[in-house]
Structure formats: structure tokens, C-alpha cells
Design an enzyme around this catalytic site. Structure first.
Site, PDB file in Angstrom:
ATOM      1  N   ASP A 281      -6.640  34.362  24.697  1.00  0.00           N
ATOM      2  CA  ASP A 281      -7.992  34.592  24.283  1.00  0.00           C
ATOM      3  C   ASP A 281      -9.241  34.306  24.705  1.00  0.00           C
ATOM      4  O   ASP A 281      -9.992  34.901  24.700  1.00  0.00           O
ATOM      5  CB  ASP A 281      -8.449  34.105  22.197  1.00  0.00           C
TER       6      ASP A 281
ATOM      7  N   GLU B  49       2.957  26.387  23.368  1.00  0.00           N
ATOM      8  CA  GLU B  49       2.778  27.925  23.040  1.00  0.00           C
ATOM      9  C   GLU B  49       1.262  28.541  22.212  1.00  0.00           C
ATOM     10  O   GLU B  49       1.080  29.222  22.388  1.00  0.00           O
ATOM     11  CB  GLU B  49       4.053  28.132  21.899  1.00  0.00           C
TER      12      GLU B  49
ATOM     13  N   SER C 117       8.086  25.759  31.015  1.00  0.00           N
ATOM     14  CA  SER C 117       9.005  25.189  31.675  1.00  0.00           C
ATOM     15  C   SER C 117       8.845  25.849  33.909  1.00  0.00           C
ATOM     16  O   SER C 117       8.986  25.297  33.975  1.00  0.00           O
ATOM     17  CB  SER C 117      10.335  25.484  31.856  1.00  0.00           C
TER      18      SER C 117
ATOM     19  N   SER D 286       5.518  23.408  20.434  1.00  0.00           N
ATOM     20  CA  SER D 286       4.279  24.175  20.255  1.00  0.00           C
ATOM     21  C   SER D 286       3.519  24.639  20.081  1.00  0.00           C
ATOM     22  O   SER D 286       2.345  25.328  20.007  1.00  0.00           O
ATOM     23  CB  SER D 286       4.398  23.830  18.081  1.00  0.00           C
TER      24      SER D 286
ATOM     25  N   ARG E  73      -4.516  43.098  23.680  1.00  0.00           N
ATOM     26  CA  ARG E  73      -5.859  42.198  23.267  1.00  0.00           C
ATOM     27  C   ARG E  73      -6.527  43.355  24.897  1.00  0.00           C
ATOM     28  O   ARG E  73      -7.629  43.695  24.678  1.00  0.00           O
ATOM     29  CB  ARG E  73      -6.401  41.489  23.350  1.00  0.00           C
TER      30      ARG E  73
ATOM     31  N   HIS F 109      -7.008  46.532  24.365  1.00  0.00           N
ATOM     32  CA  HIS F 109      -8.430  46.773  22.973  1.00  0.00           C
ATOM     33  C   HIS F 109      -9.613  46.540  24.078  1.00  0.00           C
ATOM     34  O   HIS F 109     -10.394  48.283  23.213  1.00  0.00           O
ATOM     35  CB  HIS F 109      -8.364  46.350  22.190  1.00  0.00           C
TER      36      HIS F 109
ATOM     37  N   ARG G 170       8.902  32.344  21.744  1.00  0.00           N
ATOM     38  CA  ARG G 170       7.517  31.676  21.104  1.00  0.00           C
ATOM     39  C   ARG G 170       6.493  32.329  22.608  1.00  0.00           C
ATOM     40  O   ARG G 170       5.142  32.902  22.402  1.00  0.00           O
ATOM     41  CB  ARG G 170       7.256  30.943  20.738  1.00  0.00           C
TER      42      ARG G 170
END
Length: 186
Positions: free
Chosen positions: A161, A153, A88, A150, A57, A60, A46
Site C-alpha cells: 500500500d 502478511e 519462506s 500474521s 490498486r 486502479h 494469506r
């Protein structure tokens, strides 16, 4: 709990991890990306999905960016930057990529839970995200209701971003300009 309850807890977890990121390290990360002639992005699982979004991006923005392992990815050179996402910091294939980048004189930026990891010792900048993961020797300072890694990630994706937004500001770019490079063969 219902959907809104889960959303509230997850957003609080994200706020906690993102607000703990060292501002100086975040600025160093953005500076390395800004100065690199080419940016190579690597991650497994993930984390790999998250760093692929970052590579997109960068493209872009008009920055030469590649995903390590793709068939059209060139060799990394001295003026390149390798961005690795690894909770890790010990994933064998990513350690190998870091060693190769170091061997040719390229810079390395690591986004991780473990700032004492093998890859961290090779990196020019280490951005620590304080989140739990079953694969990291070092655990973040928050307990998450989310499964496995999760929270890490999600946090690394949002951090990248935000880094894109910082680069956009630095380069005087806007979303409309970037959209001009969006894929037209979908």
C-alpha cells in the site's frame, strides 16, 4: 489483555517491521513496478490475498496488472514484472513461476522474510520484511504475539500500500482519479 492492549502490541510490531525495510530496496521495488509494461502478482495463502489487493490498486492506477493463476491472466513476457509475496521464498509453485519469468527475461520482485531463498536468488529486487513465520528457515528479528505468519502478511500488505502511494506521487495521481477505475459491477 483487552482489545486495546492487543491493538497497541500489534501496531508496535508493525512499526518495527516496516521501519526495518531497506529504503533503497523499497525504491527499487517501486521503480521496477513503474517501469514494467505489465505486472503479474503471485502468492499463496494469506500472502496471496495481500498481493491480490496490490494487483487491484495497480489496476486502479491504470497499470496492466494480473493475478497469476486466474483464468484471464495472459502469458508473461520480457517486459513484464512478476511480484511474488512469499515468507519462506521456497513455495514450490512460486519457485516455478519465478523460473518461468526468468526463462522469458521478465523481472522479478520478491517480498519475503528470507533473502537467501531460492526465489530471492532469481529476483531482481528482494524486499526483506523482518517478521517471524513457521514456514521460513530465516526468522525475523522480532517475536510476535500473533499466530503463525500474521505479522509478515500484514506487513507485506502495508508495504505494498505504501508502494502504491509512492507510485501515485511519482505519477501525479490522486485517489479521485483512481476511483474512476473502481469496479462498477459489484
Amino acid at each position: 489483555m483487552n482489545n486495546r492492549d492487543y491493538a497497541s502490541v500489534v501496531l508496535n510490531e508493525l512499526h518495527h517491521t516496516l521501519s526495518k525495510i531497506d529504503i533503497q530496496k523499497a525504491n527499487e521495488f517501486v521503480e521496477l513496478v513503474d517501469q514494467a509494461q505489465e505486472v503479474f502478482c503471485a502468492g499463496a495463502g494469506r500472502s496471496g490475498f495481500q498481493v491480490k489487493g496490490f494487483a487491484m490498486r495497480l489496476m486502479h492506477m491504470g497499470i496492466n496488472s494480473y493475478v497469476v493463476g486466474e483464468t484471464c491472466t495472459p502469458n508473461i513476457r520480457e517486459n513484464g514484472l512478476l511480484v511474488i509475496c512469499s515468507g519462506s521464498g521456497e513455495t514450490k509453485s512460486l519457485v516455478n513461476h519465478a523460473n518461468k519469468a526468468k526463462e522469458v527475461g521478465a523481472k522479478i520482485a520478491l517480498i519475503t522474510i528470507n533473502p537467501e531463498s531460492t526465489i530471492a536468488k532469481l529476483a531482481d529486487v528482494v524486499v526483506e520484511i523482518s517478521a517471524p513465520s513457521p514456514k521460513s528457515a530465516k526468522q525475523g528479528d522480532i517475536k510476535s504475539i500473533q499466530p503463525m505468519g500474521s505479522l509478515f502478511e500484514q506487513s507485506e500488505g502495508i508495504f505494498m500500500d505504501i508502494s502504491i502511494m509512492m507510485l501515485m506521487e511519482k505519477r501525479n495521481l490522486d485517489s479521485d482519479t483512481m476511483f474512476g477505475r473502481h469496479a462498477n459491477m459489484e
